[in-house]
Design an enzyme around this catalytic site. Sequence first.
Site, short mmCIF file in Angstrom:
data_model
loop_
_atom_site.label_atom_id
_atom_site.label_comp_id
_atom_site.label_asym_id
_atom_site.label_seq_id
_atom_site.Cartn_x
_atom_site.Cartn_y
_atom_site.Cartn_z
N SER A 191 119.50 -63.11 -50.39
CA SER A 191 120.18 -63.10 -51.69
C SER A 191 121.21 -61.98 -51.75
O SER A 191 122.30 -62.16 -52.29
CB SER A 191 119.15 -62.90 -52.81
N THR B 36 121.35 -72.77 -40.24
CA THR B 36 121.25 -74.23 -40.17
C THR B 36 122.15 -74.75 -39.04
O THR B 36 123.32 -74.36 -38.97
CB THR B 36 121.70 -74.84 -41.52
N ARG C 289 101.56 -102.06 -56.13
CA ARG C 289 100.20 -101.52 -56.20
C ARG C 289 99.50 -102.02 -57.46
O ARG C 289 100.04 -101.90 -58.57
CB ARG C 289 100.29 -99.98 -56.22
N ILE D 114 102.64 -90.63 -58.58
CA ILE D 114 102.63 -92.08 -58.82
C ILE D 114 101.99 -92.82 -57.65
O ILE D 114 101.29 -93.81 -57.83
CB ILE D 114 104.08 -92.58 -59.09
N GLU E 177 121.39 -71.79 -49.95
CA GLU E 177 122.69 -71.72 -50.64
C GLU E 177 122.56 -70.98 -51.98
O GLU E 177 123.26 -71.27 -52.94
CB GLU E 177 123.29 -73.11 -50.86
N SER F 160 117.33 -70.32 -57.00
CA SER F 160 117.51 -70.63 -58.43
C SER F 160 117.76 -69.34 -59.22
O SER F 160 118.51 -69.33 -60.20
CB SER F 160 116.27 -71.33 -58.98
N1 CAA Z 1 134.44 -66.48 -56.04
C1 CAA Z 1 135.34 -65.52 -55.68
N2 CAA Z 1 135.03 -64.21 -55.67
C2 CAA Z 1 133.80 -63.85 -56.05
C3 CAA Z 1 132.81 -64.80 -56.42
C4 CAA Z 1 133.19 -66.16 -56.41
N3 CAA Z 1 132.32 -67.10 -56.75
N4 CAA Z 1 131.67 -64.16 -56.73
C5 CAA Z 1 131.91 -62.85 -56.56
N5 CAA Z 1 133.19 -62.68 -56.14
C6 CAA Z 1 133.87 -61.41 -55.87
C7 CAA Z 1 133.85 -60.54 -57.13
O1 CAA Z 1 134.96 -60.82 -57.96
C8 CAA Z 1 133.93 -59.15 -56.57
O2 CAA Z 1 135.28 -58.87 -56.22
P1 CAA Z 1 135.92 -57.42 -56.52
O3 CAA Z 1 135.04 -56.45 -55.77
O4 CAA Z 1 137.30 -57.53 -55.98
O5 CAA Z 1 135.83 -57.22 -57.98
C9 CAA Z 1 133.14 -59.26 -55.27
O6 CAA Z 1 133.15 -60.64 -54.91
C10 CAA Z 1 131.72 -58.76 -55.40
O7 CAA Z 1 131.08 -59.58 -56.37
P2 CAA Z 1 129.70 -59.18 -57.06
O8 CAA Z 1 129.83 -57.80 -57.65
O9 CAA Z 1 129.35 -60.27 -57.99
O10 CAA Z 1 128.71 -59.10 -55.82
P3 CAA Z 1 127.14 -58.87 -55.75
O11 CAA Z 1 126.84 -58.01 -54.59
O12 CAA Z 1 126.62 -58.46 -57.10
O13 CAA Z 1 126.55 -60.30 -55.32
C11 CAA Z 1 125.72 -62.53 -55.59
C12 CAA Z 1 126.77 -61.44 -55.96
C13 CAA Z 1 126.07 -63.65 -56.54
C14 CAA Z 1 124.28 -62.08 -55.82
C15 CAA Z 1 125.91 -62.94 -54.11
O14 CAA Z 1 125.47 -61.93 -53.23
C16 CAA Z 1 125.22 -64.23 -53.78
O15 CAA Z 1 125.72 -65.33 -54.08
N6 CAA Z 1 124.03 -64.17 -53.11
C17 CAA Z 1 123.38 -65.36 -52.60
C18 CAA Z 1 123.76 -65.59 -51.19
C19 CAA Z 1 123.52 -67.04 -50.78
O16 CAA Z 1 123.75 -67.96 -51.54
N7 CAA Z 1 123.11 -67.23 -49.53
C20 CAA Z 1 122.93 -68.53 -49.00
C21 CAA Z 1 122.99 -68.47 -47.51
S1 CAA Z 1 123.90 -69.76 -46.79
C22 CAA Z 1 122.88 -71.09 -46.73
O17 CAA Z 1 121.83 -71.13 -47.29
C23 CAA Z 1 123.46 -72.23 -45.95
C24 CAA Z 1 122.40 -73.20 -45.49
O18 CAA Z 1 121.69 -72.95 -44.57
C25 CAA Z 1 122.32 -74.51 -46.09
#
Ligand code: CAA
Length: 382
Positions: free
Chosen positions: A132, A158, A267, A336, A362, A365
Amino acid sequence: MNFELNETQSLIRDTARKFAREVVAPQARKLDREALFPKDVYPKLGELGLLGVNIPEPYGGAQAGVVSYALAMIEISAACASTAVGMAVTNMAAELINAYGTEAQKKKHVTALATGQACVGAFALSEAHAGSDAGALRTRAEKKGDRWVLNGSKQWITSGAHAGVIVVWARTSDAGNKGLSCFIVEGGTPGLIVGKAEDKMGLKGSNTVPLTFENLELPLENLLAREGDGFKLAMVALDGGRIGISAQACGVGRAALEASVRYSKERKAFGQAIGGFQALRFMMADMHTRLQAAELLCLRAATLKEKGLPFTREASMAKLFCSETSNWVCDRAVQIHGGYGYIDEFPVERYLRDARVQTIYEGTSEIQRLVIAREIFKTVST
Ligand code: CAA
């Protein structure tokens, strides 16, 4: 608001549905039981344009847009969630390189991904201690002369053992999130070590491995976008990726509902088909209603992305609601089926096991709720 599909969207959906029914579904049970990766299927998906649905035609894609992509994902997922997740990550990697790559990067890597020449793509962000909290990753990339040298380890990747193109995040400075950069690594590059595949609860036909980089050398041109842009690229890619997983959830949920309707027509208990009992009919009515709501959220996020409008919040809402709905629907489907739902003679236990990870990968929740809450607080003024 237009709820009708256009000609391209209908064509992509029908193409995916036909391929799902004729090729993907018949082998889904075997892939699950024997933990087999469907390596031969991806080049065929590439030929149909389904590995680059939203990729321009000159780079081997179908150029059919994000809604078409979501529709195709729903169809493939209803047949086999394992095959579908490989398709999702390939589309995600291709879209990221297409959005931020140089012309040379696009010609080479996007084309390889979209056509299936690369087999599949992979997305190497997570590490053992950083799921995360993606910004806490520790893999390092150092510039040495005309090379980047990567060292570190990724977890939960993946398709990692089969991917011809992998987008990899590494730290190029200690400046927190701003110290991350993104690189393109080809499968088989010396220094890329593929670890033992995880034995997962579900998605057994999908390959999930740790990847280690030991002095892995890359030419300078394998940096994607600019040094320090990596975190933003990851967030943008994940916004789009969450639409793909929402669609996967809708597909698996739909399959579980259809299996339940079919079973309940056949069924018999207490002298009649169990589908005649109101308790079960109401359950299936709720399953259908929630799935329709989920699909609308998914397609709304896809529509916004396709129009070039902000969609971060909508993608997170779709991912949250679709994944939780899919788990609820699959759980009801097992109920079911009674005892038959708990054994592998019927597919619903696989659907439930496959759905489980949808609220985790990804972005969990909880992360989706965090993103949604931040967006609400940004937009509602005091
Ligand atoms: N679009 C563009 N820029 C974004 C953004 C977005 N959606 N979200 C954040 N940013 C930018 C912010 O604007 C910020 O920019 P500045 O520093 O220039 O202001 C920068 O990114 C940092 O943003 P945050 O302060 O929001 O960052 P954070 O450290 O608090 O983290 C988080 C945010 C939402 C928790 C993020 O870390 C996150 O999404 N974590 C989950 C990771 C994840 O989804 N992993 C999945 C792994 S891949 C996978 O699962 C693939 C698979 O196998 C199927």
